[in-house]
Scaffold this active site. Structure first.
Site, PDB file in Angstrom:
ATOM      1  N   GLY A  13       0.817  -1.217   0.000  1.00 48.67           N
ATOM      2  CA  GLY A  13       0.000   0.000   0.000  1.00 48.67           C
ATOM      3  C   GLY A  13       0.847   1.261   0.000  1.00 48.67           C
ATOM      4  O   GLY A  13       0.635   2.175  -0.794  1.00 48.67           O
ATOM      5  N   ASP A  33      -5.524   2.645   7.112  1.00 51.55           N
ATOM      6  CA  ASP A  33      -5.100   1.366   7.696  1.00 51.55           C
ATOM      7  C   ASP A  33      -5.803   1.225   9.049  1.00 51.55           C
ATOM      8  O   ASP A  33      -6.281   2.209   9.610  1.00 51.55           O
ATOM      9  CB  ASP A  33      -3.578   1.359   7.897  1.00 51.55           C
ATOM     10  CG  ASP A  33      -2.996  -0.050   8.008  1.00 51.55           C
ATOM     11  OD1 ASP A  33      -2.405  -0.538   7.021  1.00 51.55           O
ATOM     12  OD2 ASP A  33      -3.143  -0.674   9.098  1.00 51.55           O
ATOM     13  N   ARG A  82       2.122 -13.487   2.284  1.00 46.82           N
ATOM     14  CA  ARG A  82       2.561 -14.865   2.523  1.00 46.82           C
ATOM     15  C   ARG A  82       3.808 -14.932   3.387  1.00 46.82           C
ATOM     16  O   ARG A  82       4.585 -13.994   3.442  1.00 46.82           O
ATOM     17  CB  ARG A  82       2.941 -15.512   1.178  1.00 46.82           C
ATOM     18  CG  ARG A  82       1.796 -15.921   0.375  1.00 46.82           C
ATOM     19  CD  ARG A  82       2.277 -16.756  -0.781  1.00 46.82           C
ATOM     20  NE  ARG A  82       2.694 -15.954  -1.928  1.00 46.82           N
ATOM     21  CZ  ARG A  82       3.214 -16.470  -3.028  1.00 46.82           C
ATOM     22  NH1 ARG A  82       3.394 -17.780  -3.121  1.00 46.82           N
ATOM     23  NH2 ARG A  82       3.536 -15.693  -4.039  1.00 46.82           N
ATOM     24  N   THR A 119      -5.029  -7.659  -2.933  1.00 46.00           N
ATOM     25  CA  THR A 119      -4.863  -8.624  -1.841  1.00 46.00           C
ATOM     26  C   THR A 119      -4.970 -10.045  -2.387  1.00 46.00           C
ATOM     27  O   THR A 119      -5.814 -10.326  -3.250  1.00 46.00           O
ATOM     28  CB  THR A 119      -5.959  -8.388  -0.769  1.00 46.00           C
ATOM     29  OG1 THR A 119      -5.895  -7.030  -0.341  1.00 46.00           O
ATOM     30  CG2 THR A 119      -5.770  -9.298   0.429  1.00 46.00           C
ATOM     31  N   HIS A 175      -3.561 -15.637 -10.754  1.00 44.77           N
ATOM     32  CA  HIS A 175      -2.333 -15.159 -10.098  1.00 44.77           C
ATOM     33  C   HIS A 175      -1.938 -16.248  -9.115  1.00 44.77           C
ATOM     34  O   HIS A 175      -2.101 -16.121  -7.916  1.00 44.77           O
ATOM     35  CB  HIS A 175      -2.642 -13.854  -9.369  1.00 44.77           C
ATOM     36  CG  HIS A 175      -1.420 -13.159  -8.854  1.00 44.77           C
ATOM     37  ND1 HIS A 175      -0.285 -12.965  -9.594  1.00 44.77           N
ATOM     38  CD2 HIS A 175      -1.159 -12.583  -7.655  1.00 44.77           C
ATOM     39  CE1 HIS A 175       0.607 -12.307  -8.880  1.00 44.77           C
ATOM     40  NE2 HIS A 175       0.103 -12.069  -7.698  1.00 44.77           N
TER      41      HIS A 175
HETATM   42  N1  APR Z   1      -8.307  -2.481   7.293  1.00 43.61           N
HETATM   43  C1  APR Z   1      -7.269  -1.737   6.883  1.00 43.61           C
HETATM   44  N2  APR Z   1      -6.004  -2.192   6.838  1.00 43.61           N
HETATM   45  C2  APR Z   1      -5.779  -3.448   7.242  1.00 43.61           C
HETATM   46  C3  APR Z   1      -6.824  -4.299   7.683  1.00 43.61           C
HETATM   47  C4  APR Z   1      -8.140  -3.761   7.701  1.00 43.61           C
HETATM   48  N3  APR Z   1      -9.187  -4.481   8.094  1.00 43.61           N
HETATM   49  N4  APR Z   1      -6.292  -5.481   8.020  1.00 43.61           N
HETATM   50  C5  APR Z   1      -4.955  -5.391   7.789  1.00 43.61           C
HETATM   51  N5  APR Z   1      -4.655  -4.169   7.324  1.00 43.61           N
HETATM   52  C6  APR Z   1      -3.326  -3.630   6.971  1.00 43.61           C
HETATM   53  C7  APR Z   1      -2.251  -3.974   7.980  1.00 43.61           C
HETATM   54  O1  APR Z   1      -2.352  -3.199   9.159  1.00 43.61           O
HETATM   55  C8  APR Z   1      -0.980  -3.695   7.165  1.00 43.61           C
HETATM   56  O2  APR Z   1      -0.522  -2.375   7.369  1.00 43.61           O
HETATM   57  O3  APR Z   1      -2.844  -4.162   5.746  1.00 43.61           O
HETATM   58  C9  APR Z   1      -1.446  -3.905   5.710  1.00 43.61           C
HETATM   59  C10 APR Z   1      -0.747  -5.071   5.022  1.00 43.61           C
HETATM   60  O4  APR Z   1       0.584  -4.715   4.867  1.00 43.61           O
HETATM   61  P1  APR Z   1       1.779  -5.771   4.821  1.00 43.61           P
HETATM   62  O5  APR Z   1       1.663  -6.722   5.959  1.00 43.61           O
HETATM   63  O6  APR Z   1       3.055  -5.006   4.647  1.00 43.61           O
HETATM   64  O7  APR Z   1       1.465  -6.634   3.490  1.00 43.61           O
HETATM   65  P2  APR Z   1       1.750  -6.177   1.979  1.00 43.61           P
HETATM   66  O8  APR Z   1       3.102  -6.648   1.569  1.00 43.61           O
HETATM   67  O9  APR Z   1       1.408  -4.756   1.832  1.00 43.61           O
HETATM   68  O10 APR Z   1       0.692  -7.084   1.195  1.00 43.61           O
HETATM   69  C11 APR Z   1      -0.684  -6.827   1.259  1.00 43.61           C
HETATM   70  O11 APR Z   1      -0.986  -7.657  -0.983  1.00 43.61           O
HETATM   71  O12 APR Z   1       0.432  -8.797  -2.445  1.00 43.61           O
HETATM   72  C12 APR Z   1      -0.597  -8.901  -1.506  1.00 43.61           C
HETATM   73  O13 APR Z   1      -0.213 -11.094  -0.591  1.00 43.61           O
HETATM   74  C13 APR Z   1      -0.163  -9.722  -0.317  1.00 43.61           C
HETATM   75  O14 APR Z   1      -2.353 -10.037   0.549  1.00 43.61           O
HETATM   76  C14 APR Z   1      -1.165  -9.300   0.704  1.00 43.61           C
HETATM   77  C15 APR Z   1      -1.425  -7.818   0.362  1.00 43.61           C
END
Ligand code: APR
Length: 311
Positions: A13, A33, A82, A119, A175
């Site tokens: 994001g 977030d 993952r 996601t 994907h």
């Molecule tokens: N509302 C808002 N944000 C949320 C929620 C929610 N209900 N649940 C989780 N998050 C946020 C987390 O707080 C975190 O900041 O989503 C973010 C996910 O970030 P990362 O853990 O860094 O994951 P990222 O690498 O960004 O991947 C996100 O994209 O490529 C896909 O497989 C990957 O499903 C994953 C998604």
């Protein structure tokens, strides 16, 4: 000028927000977030880079959907990435809950938006977001093909020694395990890939592309890829805001193209202000067509599993 929202201020994001803000495409990019302080802190940091990078778009960090209201495009990245050894499908249940919750709030705040889902598992989360939002299917699409294609392009350039900008490639399908790289639509400096590499060499690159995300996850050990993914998502947002109708591989709702219907799948599509404005039917080989239809069947099967979950 317009308004973009990116849900999830994690790796995917935040890099997407940074790319979109830097491109000066919109008045504001809202980053939301559930973690308090995270989007606000990142937004402050990014906004302080504006005078150096010379762009005006303002980033708003928030935990409140009110601030996302009236967005033209919303990118949904919220969810777990993952861990090494996991498949994207292992995230189905946990991410379905998150994507459902987020989509409900986004659909209320921005009823006219185009949704870009990233996601994982991608094809299924795109399906879920379309169902939960109730939006016209053309206004809900998933990002996968631009990323998988970018990975395939990189591997072809590395193997052939060609200039990366002179390689054209394409991947369709899901994907995941049923990703369908399309060698018949790949070119190296104007020559068909099939004349530049032999079948065995192409198959090695196809296999590495299919495992492209897992290869990075296993190297990082924590988290998944985000530089190429955010570039791929930003490309879709740009096409919507500029109403460019640029053709790109998109996880889109099918309506009989390639003999496939009523399933979200990676297909070549034109992307403009309304989201997916057309699906293009390329001249695929019989084998590629067969693989694409098998991918559709595999996604469909997992969508049934998704529907049986209590999310
Ligand atoms: N509302 C808002 N944000 C949320 C929620 C929610 N209900 N649940 C989780 N998050 C946020 C987390 O707080 C975190 O900041 O989503 C973010 C996910 O970030 P990362 O853990 O860094 O994951 P990222 O690498 O960004 O991947 C996100 O994209 O490529 C896909 O497989 C990957 O499903 C994953 C998604």
């Amino acid at each position: 000028m317009s308004k973009i929202t990116v849900v999830g201020a994690g790796k995917y994001g935040s890099t997407t927000v940074q790319r979109l803000a830097g491109a000066d495409l919109a008045d504001e990019v809202v980053m939301i977030d559930i973690v308090e302080g995270l989007p606000q802190g990142l937004a402050l940091d990014m906004n302080q880079s504006r005078s150096v990078e010379r762009y005006r778009t303002k980033v708003i960090g928030t935990n409140d959907y009110v601030d996302t209201a009236g967005s033209d495009v919303v990118v949904i990245t919220a969810g777990l990435p993952r861990k090494p050894g996991m498949s994207r499908m292992d995230l189905l249940e946990v991410n379905a809950k998150i994507v459902k919750d987020v989509t409900e709030q986004i659909a209320t705040a921005s009823p006219d938006a185009v949704l870009v889902i990233v996601t994982n598992p991608l094809d299924h989360m795109t399906t879920l977001a379309a169902e939960v939002s109730g939006f016209a299917k053309a206004r809900v699409m998933g990002q996968a093909g631009n990323l998988d294609t970018a990975r395939f392009t990189h591997f072809i350039a590395e193997r052939t020694g060609a200039d990366i900008l002179e390689v054209e490639a394409l991947t369709l399908g899901s994907h995941g395990a049923t990703m369908v790289p399309i060698p018949s639509q790949c070119w190296v400096a104007g020559k068909p890939l099939t004349e530049v590499l032999d079948a065995q060499e192409i198959e090695e690159l196809v296999e590495r592309t299919r495992n492209g995300g897992a290869e990075i996850v296993s190297l990082l050990k924590t988290g998944s890829a985000y530089y190429a993914p955010s570039a791929a998502a930003a490309k879709m947002v740009r096409a919507v805001l500029k109403d460019s109708n640029e053709q790109m591989p998109v996880c889109a709702w099918t309506g009989g193209e390639y003999g496939i219907s009523d399933v979200y799948l990676g297909v070549p599509a034109k992307v403009g202000a309304g989201g997916v404005t057309a699906i293009t039917e390329l001249d695929l080989t019989d084998d590629e067509l067969m693989e694409l239809r098998a991918a559709a069947a595999a996604v469909q099967e997992k969508v049934e599993e998704l529907h049986s979950l209590d999310v």
